[in-house]
Motif scaffolding. Sequence first.
Motif, PDB file in Angstrom:
ATOM      1  N   ILE A  19     -11.346  71.653 -38.001  1.00 26.67           N
ATOM      2  CA  ILE A  19     -11.950  70.683 -38.917  1.00 26.67           C
ATOM      3  C   ILE A  19     -11.964  71.279 -40.319  1.00 26.67           C
ATOM      4  CG2 ILE A  19     -14.022  69.368 -39.494  1.00 26.67           C
ATOM      5  CD1 ILE A  19     -14.725  69.361 -36.522  1.00 26.67           C
ATOM      6  N   PHE A  20     -11.493  70.514 -41.288  1.00 29.38           N
ATOM      7  CA  PHE A  20     -11.427  70.955 -42.679  1.00 29.38           C
ATOM      8  C   PHE A  20     -12.641  70.402 -43.414  1.00 29.38           C
ATOM      9  CE2 PHE A  20      -7.366  71.869 -41.052  1.00 29.38           C
ATOM     10  CZ  PHE A  20      -6.771  72.805 -41.882  1.00 29.38           C
ATOM     11  N   GLU A  21     -13.532  71.307 -43.792  1.00 32.33           N
ATOM     12  CA  GLU A  21     -14.848  70.920 -44.287  1.00 32.33           C
ATOM     13  C   GLU A  21     -14.819  70.225 -45.638  1.00 32.33           C
ATOM     14  OE1 GLU A  21     -17.568  71.008 -42.606  1.00 32.33           O
ATOM     15  OE2 GLU A  21     -16.813  72.125 -40.868  1.00 32.33           O
ATOM     16  N   GLU A  22     -13.803  70.498 -46.451  1.00 28.74           N
ATOM     17  CA  GLU A  22     -13.743  69.923 -47.796  1.00 28.74           C
ATOM     18  C   GLU A  22     -12.744  68.780 -47.900  1.00 28.74           C
ATOM     19  OE1 GLU A  22     -15.968  70.994 -49.913  1.00 28.74           O
ATOM     20  OE2 GLU A  22     -16.630  72.463 -48.420  1.00 28.74           O
ATOM     21  N   SER A  23     -12.342  68.225 -46.778  1.00 29.91           N
ATOM     22  CA  SER A  23     -11.269  67.229 -46.771  1.00 29.91           C
ATOM     23  C   SER A  23     -11.734  65.902 -46.186  1.00 29.91           C
ATOM     24  CB  SER A  23     -10.078  67.734 -45.951  1.00 29.91           C
ATOM     25  OG  SER A  23      -9.461  68.828 -46.572  1.00 29.91           O
ATOM     26  N   SER A  24     -10.979  64.867 -46.549  1.00 32.11           N
ATOM     27  CA  SER A  24     -11.121  63.577 -45.888  1.00 32.11           C
ATOM     28  C   SER A  24      -9.895  63.384 -44.995  1.00 32.11           C
ATOM     29  CB  SER A  24     -11.308  62.455 -46.915  1.00 32.11           C
ATOM     30  OG  SER A  24     -10.215  62.382 -47.816  1.00 32.11           O
ATOM     31  N   HIS A  25      -8.994  62.477 -45.355  1.00 30.36           N
ATOM     32  CA  HIS A  25      -7.881  62.127 -44.469  1.00 30.36           C
ATOM     33  C   HIS A  25      -6.604  62.918 -44.739  1.00 30.36           C
ATOM     34  CE1 HIS A  25      -6.167  59.492 -41.472  1.00 30.36           C
ATOM     35  NE2 HIS A  25      -5.265  58.973 -42.295  1.00 30.36           N
ATOM     36  N   VAL A  26      -6.558  63.667 -45.839  1.00 35.67           N
ATOM     37  CA  VAL A  26      -5.309  64.353 -46.206  1.00 35.67           C
ATOM     38  C   VAL A  26      -5.570  65.826 -46.534  1.00 35.67           C
ATOM     39  CG1 VAL A  26      -3.927  62.360 -46.922  1.00 35.67           C
ATOM     40  CG2 VAL A  26      -5.592  63.326 -48.521  1.00 35.67           C
ATOM     41  N   PRO A  27      -5.937  66.638 -45.551  1.00 34.83           N
ATOM     42  CA  PRO A  27      -6.202  68.060 -45.805  1.00 34.83           C
ATOM     43  C   PRO A  27      -5.025  68.805 -46.424  1.00 34.83           C
ATOM     44  CG  PRO A  27      -7.002  67.444 -43.623  1.00 34.83           C
ATOM     45  CD  PRO A  27      -6.220  66.270 -44.147  1.00 34.83           C
ATOM     46  N   HIS A  28      -3.809  68.331 -46.191  1.00 39.34           N
ATOM     47  CA  HIS A  28      -2.648  69.016 -46.779  1.00 39.34           C
ATOM     48  C   HIS A  28      -2.636  68.880 -48.298  1.00 39.34           C
ATOM     49  CE1 HIS A  28      -1.292  64.866 -46.266  1.00 39.34           C
ATOM     50  NE2 HIS A  28      -0.414  65.083 -47.221  1.00 39.34           N
ATOM     51  N   LEU A  29      -3.365  67.895 -48.839  1.00 43.58           N
ATOM     52  CA  LEU A  29      -3.513  67.743 -50.281  1.00 43.58           C
ATOM     53  C   LEU A  29      -4.863  68.266 -50.772  1.00 43.58           C
ATOM     54  CD1 LEU A  29      -2.060  64.127 -50.724  1.00 43.58           C
ATOM     55  CD2 LEU A  29      -0.895  66.301 -51.135  1.00 43.58           C
ATOM     56  N   GLU A  30      -5.892  68.138 -49.954  1.00 44.81           N
ATOM     57  CA  GLU A  30      -7.241  68.502 -50.369  1.00 44.81           C
ATOM     58  C   GLU A  30      -7.547  69.987 -50.162  1.00 44.81           C
ATOM     59  OE1 GLU A  30      -9.649  64.411 -49.393  1.00 44.81           O
ATOM     60  OE2 GLU A  30      -8.505  65.336 -47.773  1.00 44.81           O
ATOM     61  N   GLU A  31      -7.001  70.568 -49.108  1.00 42.56           N
ATOM     62  CA  GLU A  31      -7.176  72.008 -48.836  1.00 42.56           C
ATOM     63  C   GLU A  31      -5.828  72.617 -48.454  1.00 42.56           C
ATOM     64  OE1 GLU A  31     -10.869  73.254 -46.658  1.00 42.56           O
ATOM     65  OE2 GLU A  31     -11.014  71.091 -46.254  1.00 42.56           O
ATOM     66  N   PRO A  32      -4.869  72.604 -49.376  1.00 38.62           N
ATOM     67  CA  PRO A  32      -3.495  72.990 -49.003  1.00 38.62           C
ATOM     68  C   PRO A  32      -3.354  74.441 -48.546  1.00 38.62           C
ATOM     69  CG  PRO A  32      -3.714  72.720 -51.383  1.00 38.62           C
ATOM     70  CD  PRO A  32      -4.965  72.183 -50.775  1.00 38.62           C
ATOM     71  N   GLU A  33      -4.075  75.363 -49.159  1.00 38.77           N
ATOM     72  CA  GLU A  33      -3.919  76.769 -48.777  1.00 38.77           C
ATOM     73  C   GLU A  33      -4.390  77.000 -47.340  1.00 38.77           C
ATOM     74  OE1 GLU A  33      -5.519  75.784 -51.516  1.00 38.77           O
ATOM     75  OE2 GLU A  33      -4.176  76.398 -53.140  1.00 38.77           O
ATOM     76  N   ARG A  34      -5.570  76.466 -47.023  1.00 32.57           N
ATOM     77  CA  ARG A  34      -6.067  76.653 -45.656  1.00 32.57           C
ATOM     78  C   ARG A  34      -5.192  75.913 -44.645  1.00 32.57           C
ATOM     79  NH1 ARG A  34     -10.640  74.287 -42.227  1.00 32.57           N
ATOM     80  NH2 ARG A  34     -10.546  75.704 -40.456  1.00 32.57           N
ATOM     81  N   LEU A  35      -4.733  74.730 -45.033  1.00 26.33           N
ATOM     82  CA  LEU A  35      -3.871  73.969 -44.130  1.00 26.33           C
ATOM     83  C   LEU A  35      -2.610  74.754 -43.818  1.00 26.33           C
ATOM     84  CD1 LEU A  35      -1.358  71.734 -43.807  1.00 26.33           C
ATOM     85  CD2 LEU A  35      -3.495  71.349 -42.563  1.00 26.33           C
ATOM     86  N   THR A  36      -1.993  75.362 -44.828  1.00 19.46           N
ATOM     87  CA  THR A  36      -0.785  76.168 -44.601  1.00 19.46           C
ATOM     88  C   THR A  36      -1.085  77.347 -43.692  1.00 19.46           C
ATOM     89  OG1 THR A  36       0.154  75.536 -46.747  1.00 19.46           O
ATOM     90  CG2 THR A  36       1.011  77.546 -45.734  1.00 19.46           C
ATOM     91  N   GLU A  37      -2.222  77.974 -43.903  1.00 23.79           N
ATOM     92  CA  GLU A  37      -2.615  79.107 -43.059  1.00 23.79           C
ATOM     93  C   GLU A  37      -2.774  78.684 -41.602  1.00 23.79           C
ATOM     94  OE1 GLU A  37      -6.403  82.201 -42.580  1.00 23.79           O
ATOM     95  OE2 GLU A  37      -6.265  80.883 -44.328  1.00 23.79           O
ATOM     96  N   VAL A  38      -3.444  77.568 -41.373  1.00 20.96           N
ATOM     97  CA  VAL A  38      -3.669  77.083 -40.012  1.00 20.96           C
ATOM     98  C   VAL A  38      -2.358  76.668 -39.352  1.00 20.96           C
ATOM     99  CG1 VAL A  38      -4.728  75.220 -38.665  1.00 20.96           C
ATOM    100  CG2 VAL A  38      -6.063  76.417 -40.412  1.00 20.96           C
ATOM    101  N   LEU A  39      -1.521  75.928 -40.096  1.00 21.70           N
ATOM    102  CA  LEU A  39      -0.249  75.482 -39.522  1.00 21.70           C
ATOM    103  C   LEU A  39       0.674  76.646 -39.219  1.00 21.70           C
ATOM    104  CD1 LEU A  39       0.736  72.274 -41.562  1.00 21.70           C
ATOM    105  CD2 LEU A  39      -0.325  72.419 -39.305  1.00 21.70           C
ATOM    106  N   SER A  40       0.796  77.578 -40.139  1.00 21.36           N
ATOM    107  CA  SER A  40       1.698  78.712 -39.910  1.00 21.36           C
ATOM    108  C   SER A  40       1.210  79.557 -38.742  1.00 21.36           C
ATOM    109  CB  SER A  40       1.851  79.546 -41.180  1.00 21.36           C
ATOM    110  OG  SER A  40       0.612  80.060 -41.614  1.00 21.36           O
ATOM    111  N   GLY A  41      -0.111  79.723 -38.614  1.00 17.96           N
ATOM    112  CA  GLY A  41      -0.649  80.467 -37.474  1.00 17.96           C
ATOM    113  C   GLY A  41      -0.325  79.788 -36.149  1.00 17.96           C
TER     114      GLY A  41
END
Length: 299
Positions: free
Chosen positions: A271-293
Amino acid sequence: MTLPASAKGTVPFGEYKTWYRVTGDLRDSRPALVILHGGPGSTHDYLTSLAALAELGWPVVHYDQLGNGGSSHLPSRGADFWTVQLFLDELDNLLRQLAIAGDYVLLGHSWGGVLAAEHAATRPSGLRGLIVANSPASYPMWLKELDVLRSQLPPGVDQTLRRHEAAGTTDSDEYLQAVRVFYGKHLCTLQPWPREMLASFYEVYNDPTVYFTMNGPSDFHVIGTLRDWSVIDRCPDVAVPTLVISGRHDEVTAAAIRPFAELIPDARWEIFEESSHVPHLEEPERLTEVLSGFLRSLA
């Protein structure tokens, strides 16, 4: 900044065509990451930042689903044509045409996650992993959750929305302005909206055939053919590692996405705490970290 495409083009899909974009080299040893956009009836544009994963070693494939963007537009087709099976067939065709059906990962956002889960439940031999991002497992369940979100809008907004929905005047400026209040809280909290988000938004309304037929006049007023759709009974059939993603302020609430996390046998939920429906735009750094992991874990 979006990485430049390595290849763009169309593949034949029966008498139609599906537009695609590749970033990276599909001949690399790692599986291709295929991105399924939302809607139905949106385009790949708002997800183009995910092409950056190609820099980490996974070739990325974006495509526009039939009816929008660079793919064939068919505004005269009715509800009997625009079915979930049509889009499943289109996905299967794309995988074969790009010669990646033997080794790939799916990332489905919103409606794209519903579609990806349906595909994964058939247990295709080449699927290595599944990412379900901001997707409702059941539209009837989601609609109940949306009523809760609507009731929490500023005074008068939901009343305005419902007045126009009852009157069939959802194309009015007043309705669209009220829609943007909801979207600013639960679709994309960034102000102003990024260019890629606006690009997909305008594409939907340039040709709303698919969106209006399968969804409805807005994300939260689902009166189209998907209104009774659910993949809950399909979740236990998904046999690959699965990452479930949602935003704390998402229009797809925790209750609406939870069945993916609870019923898919090998699933984990972020769950991305600072995001609504588009975490890849709202929290891109964390999203990349989670996806790459997650992608590294599939090896």
